[in-house]
Scaffold this motif. Structure first.
Motif, mmCIF file in Angstrom:
data_model
loop_
_atom_site.group_PDB
_atom_site.id
_atom_site.type_symbol
_atom_site.label_atom_id
_atom_site.label_comp_id
_atom_site.label_asym_id
_atom_site.label_seq_id
_atom_site.Cartn_x
_atom_site.Cartn_y
_atom_site.Cartn_z
ATOM 1 N N ASN A 92 0.853 -1.276 0.138
ATOM 2 C CA ASN A 92 -0.032 -0.254 -0.405
ATOM 3 C C ASN A 92 1.136 1.158 0.488
ATOM 4 N N ASP A 93 1.794 0.997 0.702
ATOM 5 C CA ASP A 93 3.024 2.008 0.790
ATOM 6 C C ASP A 93 3.947 2.614 -0.169
ATOM 7 N N TRP A 94 4.393 1.546 -0.601
ATOM 8 C CA TRP A 94 5.625 1.346 -1.150
ATOM 9 C C TRP A 94 5.565 0.934 -2.981
ATOM 10 N N LEU A 95 4.355 0.069 -2.999
ATOM 11 C CA LEU A 95 4.337 -0.692 -4.490
ATOM 12 C C LEU A 95 4.696 0.267 -5.599
ATOM 13 N N PRO A 96 3.785 1.097 -5.604
ATOM 14 C CA PRO A 96 3.884 2.181 -6.466
ATOM 15 C C PRO A 96 5.458 2.914 -7.327
ATOM 16 N N LEU A 97 6.337 2.502 -6.179
ATOM 17 C CA LEU A 97 7.553 3.628 -6.411
ATOM 18 C C LEU A 97 7.807 2.364 -6.779
ATOM 19 N N THR A 98 7.877 1.284 -5.696
ATOM 20 C CA THR A 98 8.885 0.340 -6.301
ATOM 21 C C THR A 98 9.066 -0.013 -7.659
ATOM 22 N N ILE A 99 8.037 -0.342 -8.182
ATOM 23 C CA ILE A 99 7.638 -0.213 -9.526
ATOM 24 C C ILE A 99 9.108 0.968 -10.645
ATOM 25 N N VAL A 100 8.321 1.869 -10.230
ATOM 26 C CA VAL A 100 8.875 3.021 -11.594
ATOM 27 C C VAL A 100 10.434 2.838 -10.796
ATOM 28 N N ASP A 101 10.643 2.718 -9.737
ATOM 29 C CA ASP A 101 12.016 2.994 -9.410
ATOM 30 C C ASP A 101 12.689 1.914 -9.778
ATOM 31 N N GLY A 102 12.628 0.256 -9.338
ATOM 32 C CA GLY A 102 13.244 -0.708 -9.742
ATOM 33 C C GLY A 102 13.179 -1.276 -10.955
ATOM 34 N N TYR A 103 12.086 -1.022 -11.689
ATOM 35 C CA TYR A 103 11.727 -1.161 -13.138
ATOM 36 C C TYR A 103 12.266 -0.356 -14.593
ATOM 37 N N GLY A 104 12.214 1.170 -14.220
ATOM 38 C CA GLY A 104 12.266 2.192 -14.545
ATOM 39 C C GLY A 104 10.946 2.149 -15.798
ATOM 40 N N VAL A 105 9.904 2.420 -14.858
ATOM 41 C CA VAL A 105 8.710 2.453 -16.123
ATOM 42 C C VAL A 105 7.988 3.989 -15.007
ATOM 43 N N ASN A 106 7.132 4.557 -16.045
ATOM 44 C CA ASN A 106 6.967 5.900 -15.662
ATOM 45 C C ASN A 106 5.169 5.306 -14.783
ATOM 46 N N SER A 107 5.183 6.595 -13.679
ATOM 47 C CA SER A 107 4.110 6.629 -12.818
ATOM 48 C C SER A 107 3.194 6.121 -13.158
ATOM 49 N N THR A 108 2.412 6.358 -14.629
ATOM 50 C CA THR A 108 1.418 6.145 -14.197
ATOM 51 C C THR A 108 1.095 4.603 -14.136
ATOM 52 N N ILE A 109 2.086 3.126 -15.326
ATOM 53 C CA ILE A 109 2.370 1.955 -15.324
ATOM 54 C C ILE A 109 2.702 1.591 -13.703
ATOM 55 N N GLY A 110 3.387 2.532 -12.708
ATOM 56 C CA GLY A 110 3.306 2.274 -11.252
ATOM 57 C C GLY A 110 1.857 2.531 -10.673
ATOM 58 N N SER A 111 1.408 3.444 -11.063
ATOM 59 C CA SER A 111 -0.160 2.905 -10.552
ATOM 60 C C SER A 111 -1.041 2.068 -10.591
ATOM 61 N N PHE A 112 -0.607 1.569 -12.501
ATOM 62 C CA PHE A 112 -1.715 0.622 -12.402
ATOM 63 C C PHE A 112 -1.309 -0.733 -11.691
ATOM 64 N N VAL A 113 -0.184 -1.079 -11.911
ATOM 65 C CA VAL A 113 0.557 -2.167 -10.946
ATOM 66 C C VAL A 113 0.402 -2.314 -9.563
ATOM 67 N N TYR A 114 -0.053 -1.513 -8.996
ATOM 68 C CA TYR A 114 -1.117 -0.977 -7.684
ATOM 69 C C TYR A 114 -1.814 -1.561 -7.615
ATOM 70 N N GLY A 115 -2.548 -0.590 -8.486
ATOM 71 C CA GLY A 115 -4.461 -0.976 -9.402
ATOM 72 C C GLY A 115 -4.518 -3.048 -9.056
ATOM 73 N N LEU A 116 -3.641 -3.635 -9.428
ATOM 74 C CA LEU A 116 -3.217 -5.163 -10.407
ATOM 75 C C LEU A 116 -3.299 -5.809 -8.203
ATOM 76 N N PHE A 117 -2.253 -4.692 -7.743
ATOM 77 C CA PHE A 117 -2.482 -5.698 -6.061
ATOM 78 C C PHE A 117 -3.803 -5.193 -5.266
ATOM 79 N N VAL A 118 -4.053 -4.055 -5.560
ATOM 80 C CA VAL A 118 -6.207 -4.360 -4.689
ATOM 81 C C VAL A 118 -6.588 -5.107 -5.394
ATOM 82 N N ALA A 119 -7.355 -4.298 -6.695
ATOM 83 C CA ALA A 119 -7.452 -5.907 -7.469
ATOM 84 C C ALA A 119 -7.612 -7.708 -7.072
ATOM 85 N N ALA A 120 -6.188 -7.664 -7.009
ATOM 86 C CA ALA A 120 -6.157 -9.702 -6.463
ATOM 87 C C ALA A 120 -6.664 -9.461 -5.608
#
Length: 272
Positions: free
Chosen positions: A116-144
């Motif tokens: 909840n606190d770090w997943l978007p930033l982890t995806i952005v910083d760890g995999y070099g993607v933009n913040s929109t993708i980071g938010s989308f990946v967090y949405g996958l977590f919450v949906a799951a």
């Protein structure tokens, strides 16, 4: 209390916890979607937060009138010796089963709070993607998580509490492994789904297990819930500190260790 009344009481506890968590997950899912949308249209964060604050204020003012007056109160037998709430809280930790259930909830709540606190930033910083993708990946977590909690009742009835907690821990372990060492954000995204499914039932099932014995159930549930909230509050800042020194992906190894411990202790939640 006869066996039928006891089963009905436990079912009520579980259903109540599950319904509350479903509402939380649904709200978080909507929030993640709105956050991704605001990022996509480049909405200023000050405007975004102002709108959300006004909506939340209106919801609280409107909804508080529906809270029952007896919320948070426990009916006790007047013949029982009275003991201070603080004394009760400390005494339950001398029980091995309660202690182990608290550790289970601690590990699973830590995994949930970390996402909840770090997943978007982890995806952005760890995999070099933009913040929109980071938010989308967090949405996958919450949906799951939401899907896991919607299906939780049937799964629990069919397989039992211990198997469910062990399966959740294994799913979270797999998901975190893919996120930490996946090498590509697509692989990490798949891992996020397993991570979300794994953390979906740990907290509510753990609280339900703590309430098995009606005698002192409030003290046990309160103590176990406290460990979960401590994990959610203290864990994420700890990850932030580790992430600044070692990277957020490496910091998640600590979360992985917590899920391993939760899975190892899952038998402690066996119904009484």
């Amino acid at each position: 209390m006869n066996s039928l009344a006891r089963v009905n009481s436990l079912n009520w506890i579980w259903r109540t916890l599950l319904e509350a968590d479903l509402r939380k997950c649904t709200g978080t899912l909507v929030g993640a979607g709105l956050g991704a949308l605001a990022e996509a249209v480049h909405l200023q964060i000050s405007v975004h937060f102002t709108i959300l604050s006004l909506v939340m204020l209106c919801a609280v003012v409107y909804g508080q009138r529906y809270l029952p007056e007896s919320t948070g109160k426990e009916l006790t037998n007047t013949d029982m010796p009275k003991r201070s709430g603080m004394k009760k809280q400390f005494k339950v930790w001398s029980e091995k089963r309660t202690l182990f259930i608290g550790i289970i909830v601690l590990g699973m709540a830590f995994a949930e709070g970390a996402a909840n606190d770090w997943l978007p930033l982890t995806i952005v910083d760890g995999y070099g993607v933009n913040s929109t993708i980071g938010s989308f990946v967090y949405g996958l977590f919450v949906a799951a998580m939401t899907i896991g909690r919607f299906a939780g009742g049937r799964i629990l009835d069919r397989y039992g509490r211990v198997r469910v907690l062990l399966s959740c821990a294994l799913s979270a372990m797999l998901g975190l492994t893919l996120v930490i060492w996946g090498q590509h954000y697509i692989v990490a995204s798949i891992g996020v789904v397993f991570w979300g499914l794994g953390t979906s039932l740990g907290f509510p099932v753990g609280l339900s297990a703590a309430g098995d014995n009606p005698q002192g159930a409030v003290a046990r549930v309160g103590a176990v819930a406290t460990t979960g909230y401590i994990a959610s509050l203290v864990g994420p800042p700890m990850l932030g500190f580790l992430g600044e020194h070692y990277g957020l992906l490496n910091a998640l190894i600590l979360v992985l260790v917590g899920t391993v411990i939760s899975g190892f202790l899952s038998r402690a939640a066996k119904p009484l």
